[in-house]
Design a protein around this motif. Structure first.
Motif, PDB file in Angstrom:
ATOM      1  N   LEU A   1       0.834  -1.207   0.000  1.00 45.58           N
ATOM      2  CA  LEU A   1       0.000   0.000   0.000  1.00 45.58           C
ATOM      3  C   LEU A   1       0.869   1.258   0.000  1.00 45.58           C
ATOM      4  CD1 LEU A   1      -2.938   1.203   0.335  1.00 45.58           C
ATOM      5  CD2 LEU A   1      -2.480   1.211   2.796  1.00 45.58           C
TER       6      LEU A   1
ATOM      7  N   LEU B   1       0.142   7.867   2.220  1.00 47.70           N
ATOM      8  CA  LEU B   1      -0.687   7.245   3.265  1.00 47.70           C
ATOM      9  C   LEU B   1       0.097   7.006   4.558  1.00 47.70           C
ATOM     10  CD1 LEU B   1      -2.819   4.710   1.194  1.00 47.70           C
ATOM     11  CD2 LEU B   1      -3.580   6.845   2.248  1.00 47.70           C
TER      12      LEU B   1
ATOM     13  N   PHE C   1      -0.433   7.486   9.538  1.00 40.52           N
ATOM     14  CA  PHE C   1      -0.114   6.532  10.607  1.00 40.52           C
ATOM     15  C   PHE C   1       0.917   7.073  11.581  1.00 40.52           C
ATOM     16  CE2 PHE C   1      -1.838   3.525   7.480  1.00 40.52           C
ATOM     17  CZ  PHE C   1      -2.719   2.839   8.301  1.00 40.52           C
TER      18      PHE C   1
ATOM     19  N   TYR D   1       0.618   8.347  14.605  1.00 43.14           N
ATOM     20  CA  TYR D   1       0.413   8.013  16.019  1.00 43.14           C
ATOM     21  C   TYR D   1       1.364   8.817  16.898  1.00 43.14           C
ATOM     22  CZ  TYR D   1      -1.892   3.909  13.997  1.00 43.14           C
ATOM     23  OH  TYR D   1      -2.670   3.071  13.262  1.00 43.14           O
TER      24      TYR D   1
ATOM     25  N   HIS E   1      -3.053  -1.911  13.966  1.00 43.18           N
ATOM     26  CA  HIS E   1      -3.995  -1.561  12.895  1.00 43.18           C
ATOM     27  C   HIS E   1      -4.033  -2.658  11.832  1.00 43.18           C
ATOM     28  CE1 HIS E   1      -5.458   0.315   9.158  1.00 43.18           C
ATOM     29  NE2 HIS E   1      -6.366   0.806   9.962  1.00 43.18           N
TER      30      HIS E   1
ATOM     31  N   LYS F   1      -6.206  -5.222  13.050  1.00 40.41           N
ATOM     32  CA  LYS F   1      -7.616  -4.808  12.965  1.00 40.41           C
ATOM     33  C   LYS F   1      -8.158  -4.992  11.549  1.00 40.41           C
ATOM     34  CE  LYS F   1      -6.980  -1.186  16.449  1.00 40.41           C
ATOM     35  NZ  LYS F   1      -6.870   0.284  16.613  1.00 40.41           N
ATOM     36  N   VAL F   2      -7.354  -4.600  10.564  1.00 40.72           N
ATOM     37  CA  VAL F   2      -7.789  -4.732   9.168  1.00 40.72           C
ATOM     38  C   VAL F   2      -8.011  -6.206   8.823  1.00 40.72           C
ATOM     39  CG1 VAL F   2      -7.119  -4.395   6.750  1.00 40.72           C
ATOM     40  CG2 VAL F   2      -6.599  -2.626   8.450  1.00 40.72           C
TER      41      VAL F   2
ATOM     42  N   VAL G   1     -11.179  -7.517  10.184  1.00 39.20           N
ATOM     43  CA  VAL G   1     -12.366  -7.114   9.414  1.00 39.20           C
ATOM     44  C   VAL G   1     -12.520  -8.045   8.200  1.00 39.20           C
ATOM     45  CG1 VAL G   1     -13.466  -5.283   8.063  1.00 39.20           C
ATOM     46  CG2 VAL G   1     -12.248  -4.702  10.167  1.00 39.20           C
TER      47      VAL G   1
ATOM     48  N   LEU H   1     -17.242   2.113  10.733  1.00 36.45           N
ATOM     49  CA  LEU H   1     -15.817   2.040  10.402  1.00 36.45           C
ATOM     50  C   LEU H   1     -15.462   3.085   9.326  1.00 36.45           C
ATOM     51  CD1 LEU H   1     -13.226   0.484  11.055  1.00 36.45           C
ATOM     52  CD2 LEU H   1     -13.842  -1.171   9.271  1.00 36.45           C
TER      53      LEU H   1
ATOM     54  N   LYS I   1     -15.264   6.432  10.989  1.00 34.37           N
ATOM     55  CA  LYS I   1     -14.017   6.604  11.744  1.00 34.37           C
ATOM     56  C   LYS I   1     -12.859   6.959  10.816  1.00 34.37           C
ATOM     57  CE  LYS I   1     -15.017   4.101  15.917  1.00 34.37           C
ATOM     58  NZ  LYS I   1     -15.200   2.768  16.519  1.00 34.37           N
ATOM     59  N   HIS I   2     -12.847   6.371   9.628  1.00 25.89           N
ATOM     60  CA  HIS I   2     -11.761   6.672   8.689  1.00 25.89           C
ATOM     61  C   HIS I   2     -11.899   8.057   8.095  1.00 25.89           C
ATOM     62  CE1 HIS I   2     -10.884   2.462   9.349  1.00 25.89           C
ATOM     63  NE2 HIS I   2      -9.662   2.757   8.947  1.00 25.89           N
TER      64      HIS I   2
ATOM     65  N   VAL J   1     -10.266  10.252  10.613  1.00 26.17           N
ATOM     66  CA  VAL J   1      -8.801  10.251  10.694  1.00 26.17           C
ATOM     67  C   VAL J   1      -8.134  10.667   9.379  1.00 26.17           C
ATOM     68  CG1 VAL J   1      -8.636   8.617  12.629  1.00 26.17           C
ATOM     69  CG2 VAL J   1      -8.602   7.739  10.293  1.00 26.17           C
TER      70      VAL J   1
ATOM     71  N   SER K   1      -8.684   5.893  -1.207  1.00 31.11           N
ATOM     72  CA  SER K   1      -7.614   5.075  -0.627  1.00 31.11           C
ATOM     73  C   SER K   1      -8.090   3.660  -0.320  1.00 31.11           C
ATOM     74  CB  SER K   1      -7.076   5.717   0.650  1.00 31.11           C
ATOM     75  OG  SER K   1      -6.502   6.963   0.332  1.00 31.11           O
TER      76      SER K   1
ATOM     77  N   TYR L   1     -14.481  -7.686  -1.310  1.00 28.66           N
ATOM     78  CA  TYR L   1     -13.879  -6.446  -0.800  1.00 28.66           C
ATOM     79  C   TYR L   1     -14.710  -5.231  -1.243  1.00 28.66           C
ATOM     80  CZ  TYR L   1     -10.522  -2.816   0.339  1.00 28.66           C
ATOM     81  OH  TYR L   1      -9.942  -1.680   0.854  1.00 28.66           O
TER      82      TYR L   1
ATOM     83  N   MET M   1     -18.365   0.884   3.857  1.00 27.40           N
ATOM     84  CA  MET M   1     -17.499   1.861   4.534  1.00 27.40           C
ATOM     85  C   MET M   1     -17.645   3.232   3.881  1.00 27.40           C
ATOM     86  SD  MET M   1     -13.979  -0.309   5.298  1.00 27.40           S
ATOM     87  CE  MET M   1     -13.052   1.027   6.090  1.00 27.40           C
TER      88      MET M   1
HETATM   89  C1  HEM Z   1      -8.672   2.548  12.667  1.00 22.51           C
HETATM   90  C2  HEM Z   1      -5.901   4.409   9.123  1.00 22.51           C
HETATM   91  C3  HEM Z   1      -7.770   1.221   6.016  1.00 22.51           C
HETATM   92  C4  HEM Z   1      -9.839  -1.130   9.715  1.00 22.51           C
HETATM   93  C5  HEM Z   1      -7.800   3.370  11.956  1.00 22.51           C
HETATM   94  C6  HEM Z   1      -7.088   4.502  12.508  1.00 22.51           C
HETATM   95  C7  HEM Z   1      -6.290   5.001  11.522  1.00 22.51           C
HETATM   96  C8  HEM Z   1      -6.522   4.210  10.335  1.00 22.51           C
HETATM   97  C9  HEM Z   1      -5.307   6.188  11.596  1.00 22.51           C
HETATM   98  C10 HEM Z   1      -7.221   5.026  13.945  1.00 22.51           C
HETATM   99  C11 HEM Z   1      -6.118   4.553  14.812  1.00 22.51           C
HETATM  100  C12 HEM Z   1      -6.108   3.046  14.984  1.00 22.51           C
HETATM  101  O1  HEM Z   1      -7.131   2.466  15.430  1.00 22.51           O
HETATM  102  O2  HEM Z   1      -5.091   2.435  14.652  1.00 22.51           O
HETATM  103  C13 HEM Z   1      -6.171   3.703   7.964  1.00 22.51           C
HETATM  104  C14 HEM Z   1      -5.588   3.981   6.665  1.00 22.51           C
HETATM  105  C15 HEM Z   1      -6.128   3.085   5.801  1.00 22.51           C
HETATM  106  C16 HEM Z   1      -7.035   2.247   6.541  1.00 22.51           C
HETATM  107  C17 HEM Z   1      -4.563   5.083   6.362  1.00 22.51           C
HETATM  108  C18 HEM Z   1      -5.898   2.900   4.327  1.00 22.51           C
HETATM  109  C19 HEM Z   1      -5.766   3.826   3.450  1.00 22.51           C
HETATM  110  C20 HEM Z   1      -8.534   0.321   6.727  1.00 22.51           C
HETATM  111  C21 HEM Z   1      -9.274  -0.790   6.163  1.00 22.51           C
HETATM  112  C22 HEM Z   1      -9.852  -1.447   7.203  1.00 22.51           C
HETATM  113  C23 HEM Z   1      -9.479  -0.747   8.433  1.00 22.51           C
HETATM  114  C24 HEM Z   1      -9.365  -1.101   4.673  1.00 22.51           C
HETATM  115  C25 HEM Z   1     -10.729  -2.660   7.201  1.00 22.51           C
HETATM  116  C26 HEM Z   1     -11.223  -3.253   6.132  1.00 22.51           C
HETATM  117  C27 HEM Z   1      -9.698  -0.349  10.841  1.00 22.51           C
HETATM  118  C28 HEM Z   1     -10.269  -0.666  12.143  1.00 22.51           C
HETATM  119  C29 HEM Z   1      -9.956   0.408  12.978  1.00 22.51           C
HETATM  120  C30 HEM Z   1      -9.183   1.356  12.183  1.00 22.51           C
HETATM  121  C31 HEM Z   1     -11.085  -1.921  12.496  1.00 22.51           C
HETATM  122  C32 HEM Z   1     -10.353   0.569  14.438  1.00 22.51           C
HETATM  123  C33 HEM Z   1     -11.638   1.385  14.509  1.00 22.51           C
HETATM  124  C34 HEM Z   1     -12.107   1.562  15.918  1.00 22.51           C
HETATM  125  O3  HEM Z   1     -11.393   2.188  16.698  1.00 22.51           O
HETATM  126  O4  HEM Z   1     -13.219   1.094  16.205  1.00 22.51           O
HETATM  127  N1  HEM Z   1      -7.446   3.221  10.624  1.00 22.51           N
HETATM  128  N2  HEM Z   1      -7.031   2.645   7.858  1.00 22.51           N
HETATM  129  N3  HEM Z   1      -8.683   0.318   8.101  1.00 22.51           N
HETATM  130  N4  HEM Z   1      -9.039   0.865  10.912  1.00 22.51           N
HETATM  131 FE1  HEM Z   1      -8.053   1.753   9.394  1.00 22.51          FE
END
Ligand code: HEM
Length: 147
Positions: free
Chosen positions: A29, A36, A40, A42, A61, A64-65, A68, A89, A92-93, A96, A102, A134, A141
């Motif tokens: 990615l 991107l 991240f 943090y 993270h 977490k992905v 999902v 979800l 939330k994105h 952030v 993306s 996907y 989302m």
């Molecule tokens: C939370 C960035 C894609 C799943 C977050 C957070 C950031 C972030 C900064 C908040 C901090 C954290 O929990 O780590 C990104 C970026 C992505 C991306 C830059 C791609 C461009 C995705 C995708 C999925 C995903 C594709 C799932 C299919 C999650 C989950 C959380 C999260 C489950 C936690 C949400 C919560 O706190 O309930 N993401 N993310 N992310 N992301 Fe992503």
């Protein structure tokens, strides 16, 4: 039905090693869209892909992905049951600073990881099956993002 078998069969082994496969996916990615990385930051250093993929928050993270994706694979017969979770979800994105475009780049990175990990088993129908699953995840989302 064939699609679901392809997805389940290929996820069986990948899903057991979520972090390493997720790291392959996110390293790809950042190759596709280095900007991107800045999302991240943090609290720790995340200046280069190398710094980033070794930081604990980032690995969380990745996990977490992968969880999902795991949830989508286990709910293939009833993806709409994930709707509320995915709407939230997406929201939330949005908060952030991740754009909906993306999410599509993440999809390309996912396919790259599958191709690298599955080798010969990565076929056109398998690719299509993953893309459509996907696509359902990202569509939900993106709706949440835009609300
Ligand atoms: C939370 C960035 C894609 C799943 C977050 C957070 C950031 C972030 C900064 C908040 C901090 C954290 O929990 O780590 C990104 C970026 C992505 C991306 C830059 C791609 C461009 C995705 C995708 C999925 C995903 C594709 C799932 C299919 C999650 C989950 C959380 C999260 C489950 C936690 C949400 C919560 O706190 O309930 N993401 N993310 N992310 N992301 Fe992503």
């Amino acid at each position: 039905a064939k699609d679901k078998e392809l997805i389940r069969g290929s996820w069986e082994s990948l899903g057991k090693n979520k972090v390493p496969h997720g790291v392959i996916m996110f390293s790809r990615l950042f190759e596709l869209d280095p900007a991107l990385l800045s999302l991240f930051r943090y609290s720790t250093n995340c200046d280069t892909t190398q710094d980033c993929v070794s930081s604990p928050e980032f690995l969380e993270h990745v996990t977490k992905v992968m969880l999902v994706i795991d949830a989508a694979v286990s709910h293939l017969d009833d993806l709409p049951s994930l709707e509320d979770f995915l709407l939230n979800l997406g929201r939330k994105h949005q908060a952030v600073g991740v754009s909906t475009q993306s999410f599509a780049v993440v999809g390309e990175a996912l396919l790259y990881m599958l191709q690298r990990s599955l080798g010969q088993a990565y076929t056109a129908p398998l690719r299509q099956a993953w893309l459509s699953m996907y696509g359902v995840v990202v569509a939900a989302m993106s709706r949440g993002w835009a609300e």
